[in-house]
Enzyme design. Sequence first.
Site, short mmCIF file in Angstrom:
data_model
loop_
_atom_site.label_atom_id
_atom_site.label_comp_id
_atom_site.label_asym_id
_atom_site.label_seq_id
_atom_site.Cartn_x
_atom_site.Cartn_y
_atom_site.Cartn_z
N GLU A 185 0.87 -1.17 0.00
CA GLU A 185 0.00 0.00 0.00
C GLU A 185 0.91 1.22 0.00
O GLU A 185 1.81 1.32 0.84
CB GLU A 185 -0.90 0.00 1.24
CG GLU A 185 -1.81 1.22 1.21
CD GLU A 185 -2.79 1.32 2.37
OE1 GLU A 185 -2.78 0.45 3.25
OE2 GLU A 185 -3.54 2.31 2.37
N ARG A 233 5.61 -12.87 9.48
CA ARG A 233 6.24 -11.60 9.15
C ARG A 233 7.59 -11.52 9.85
O ARG A 233 7.85 -12.19 10.84
CB ARG A 233 5.35 -10.42 9.49
CG ARG A 233 5.10 -10.22 10.97
CD ARG A 233 4.01 -9.18 11.23
NE ARG A 233 4.41 -7.84 10.86
CZ ARG A 233 3.79 -7.11 9.93
NH1 ARG A 233 2.77 -7.60 9.27
NH2 ARG A 233 4.18 -5.89 9.66
N LYS A 285 4.55 0.30 9.63
CA LYS A 285 4.54 1.60 8.96
C LYS A 285 3.97 2.69 9.86
O LYS A 285 4.45 3.81 9.85
CB LYS A 285 3.72 1.49 7.67
CG LYS A 285 4.57 1.01 6.50
CD LYS A 285 3.87 1.23 5.19
CE LYS A 285 3.20 -0.04 4.75
NZ LYS A 285 2.58 0.04 3.43
P1 ATP Z 1 2.81 -2.53 8.18
O1 ATP Z 1 2.23 -3.57 9.09
O2 ATP Z 1 4.23 -2.20 8.43
O3 ATP Z 1 1.96 -1.31 8.04
P2 ATP Z 1 1.66 -3.60 5.86
O4 ATP Z 1 1.42 -5.05 5.83
O5 ATP Z 1 0.47 -2.80 6.16
O6 ATP Z 1 2.87 -3.25 6.78
P3 ATP Z 1 1.80 -3.39 3.05
O7 ATP Z 1 2.24 -2.26 2.21
O8 ATP Z 1 0.38 -3.79 3.03
O9 ATP Z 1 2.25 -3.06 4.52
O10 ATP Z 1 2.72 -4.66 2.79
C1 ATP Z 1 2.98 -5.17 1.52
C2 ATP Z 1 3.33 -6.61 1.65
O11 ATP Z 1 4.47 -6.77 2.47
C3 ATP Z 1 2.21 -7.40 2.28
O12 ATP Z 1 2.05 -8.61 1.56
C4 ATP Z 1 2.68 -7.65 3.67
O13 ATP Z 1 2.16 -8.86 4.17
C5 ATP Z 1 4.19 -7.71 3.49
N1 ATP Z 1 4.85 -7.33 4.74
C6 ATP Z 1 4.65 -6.21 5.46
N2 ATP Z 1 5.39 -6.21 6.58
C7 ATP Z 1 6.09 -7.38 6.57
C8 ATP Z 1 7.03 -7.99 7.46
N3 ATP Z 1 7.41 -7.40 8.60
N4 ATP Z 1 7.54 -9.19 7.11
C9 ATP Z 1 7.18 -9.79 5.97
N5 ATP Z 1 6.31 -9.28 5.10
C10 ATP Z 1 5.74 -8.09 5.38
#
Ligand code: ATP
Length: 579
Positions: free
Chosen positions: A47, A273, A283
């Site tokens: 996102e 994760r 984020k």
């Molecule tokens: P955050 O929890 O930091 O806000 P998010 O999942 O909302 O992260 P996205 O931009 O939606 O952020 O993430 C894009 C992709 O990266 C998704 O498939 C998410 O599952 C993966 N992702 C995000 N954080 C991690 C992490 N710490 N380890 C592995 N994959 C991750």
Amino acid sequence: MKTPNPSIKENKIAEPGGSTNFIKHIIEEDLKAGKNNGKVLTRFPPEPNGYLHIGHAKSICLNFGLAAEYNGRCNLRYDDTDPSKESIEYVASIKEDVRWLGFDWQDREYYASDYFEQLFEYAVQLIKAGDAYVDSLSAAEIREYRGTLTRPGKNSPYRERSIAENLDLFERMRAGEFKDGEHVLRAKIDMASPNMIMRDPTLYRIRHVSHYRTGNMWCIYPMYDFTHCLSDSIEGITHSNCTLEFESNREIYDWVLDHLEVDCHPQQIEFARLNLSFTVLSKRKLIRLVEDGHVSGWDDPRLPTISGLRRRGYTPKAIRNFCDRIGVAKADSTVDMALLEYCVREDLNKCAPRVMGVLRPLKVVIDNYPENGEEALEAVNNPEDPSMGTRNVPFSRELYIEQDDFMKNPPKKFFRLAPGREVRLRYAYFITCVDVVKDPDSGEVIELHCTYDPATRGGDAPDGRKVKGTLHWVSAKHAIAAQVRLYDHLFVKENPNEVEADQDFTAYLNPTSIEILADCKLEPSLAAAKPADLYQFERLGYFCVDSKDARPDALVFNRTVTLRDTWAKILKAQKKKGT
Ligand code: ATP
Ligand code: MG
């Protein structure tokens, strides 16, 4: 010198390239069974509401890595359905970071917002099938009606609206006739489902907010659970890998695709994760740190963002090796930051040229060296790689050494310079300390006088006499001035996400996470250093030229990572024993 291997308690170090994971097993079974016509198509779906971090790198390496391994493809898809937080700046940074990590989505750059019209059509299909309805409860009422884990929810009084009324209201929602929150579109599933997500989840909400790509075209926006599965399906994704917190969303993922006529029903697979010690990988928290000014920006070298790590001097290869080594598992765990640092050292050890620089200079005068004499001494650029050659380092009568390489009253096991003691200057000569000059007011040592042995040129004594210490040094009149920034963990707490009652995670920020040394002295070969160039400063660690603040006439270096400091280890052990 071998790269030091820090003690890594929790992490087994798998050899890069050799690790396997459960998702590969699933894909291999699918390929064997002839599923998806033998195709593998994955996606990385960020996102654009922040910069990418090392956790995203894990997901990027996984998704692009699987595509590469199984002769498939990986799409870059922006999951941009929440206009209030998204921006083009984030889109650009994400592209830059994925590319820098070494991955290529070719022409497959997609946006969920490009599917808005199609998604709207799918929502209409659900309404027509009696599988979705417009609800007019307030947000608070919806929450109340949802029930709890132990108490089933109850049906909204609007749940039995006719299909015609639902279609009319949904069209008018789109046309902008209602205010934010006045209505939502919900899936009609089961208000008593043990999975709370299945209690008539919201599919669309009204938001009179302009979107960074679609402008004011829409005032209703689809929710993640509706958008994600359909975006995957539209693109023909085969394996939709996401992190574990989406495990209970899998049911709605499948429900939506099962209740619509779609050609492709991807398989959602959840993996753990990445969590990293002494930092935060959320984020929301990273935005706080940036916006509240706890760091200098998204690319602050202390942040675990890709742009921060890049500016710090971490290489794409080191990050990819790290992701390979931690593997992909089903259970959450926290990886020791020391493992990431190990991977960085391992890469830089081979590719970074070695140079000499003094961070906290102490002047040394070689009394028996000719007053205006100077000479060039040959130094090896990288003993790990002879093809990197040699360079000349100038030597003269006045030098700088590191302040902490001298002690007036050295304890046992301090093998560096002390009064009357002989040590080697790397690539140069043996010197012996004959006099110590102190500041008459402060008592601080401000200059040393030494003698050198001309017979030891190059660093070896022809009579076979040994010295225990070898010091790095820089010739005073040839030295280049530089600013060097040293970094420590951003947080003092191993897990800053674990906050005590009425505390905030920022309470655990490390007040000394950055130390700026303004008066460092570097060997003259560094005059040619360009932004992002990486070096090993002998005995001090790996350093890179800061890509933002360095100027041709004002060098700024970041310490990327330290070398193992045996002296610090000994000190620690001594402290423990109380000696
Ligand atoms: P955050 O929890 O930091 O806000 P998010 O999942 O909302 O992260 P996205 O931009 O939606 O952020 O993430 C894009 C992709 O990266 C998704 O498939 C998410 O599952 C993966 N992702 C995000 N954080 C991690 C992490 N710490 N380890 C592995 N994959 C991750
Ligand atoms: Mg997300």
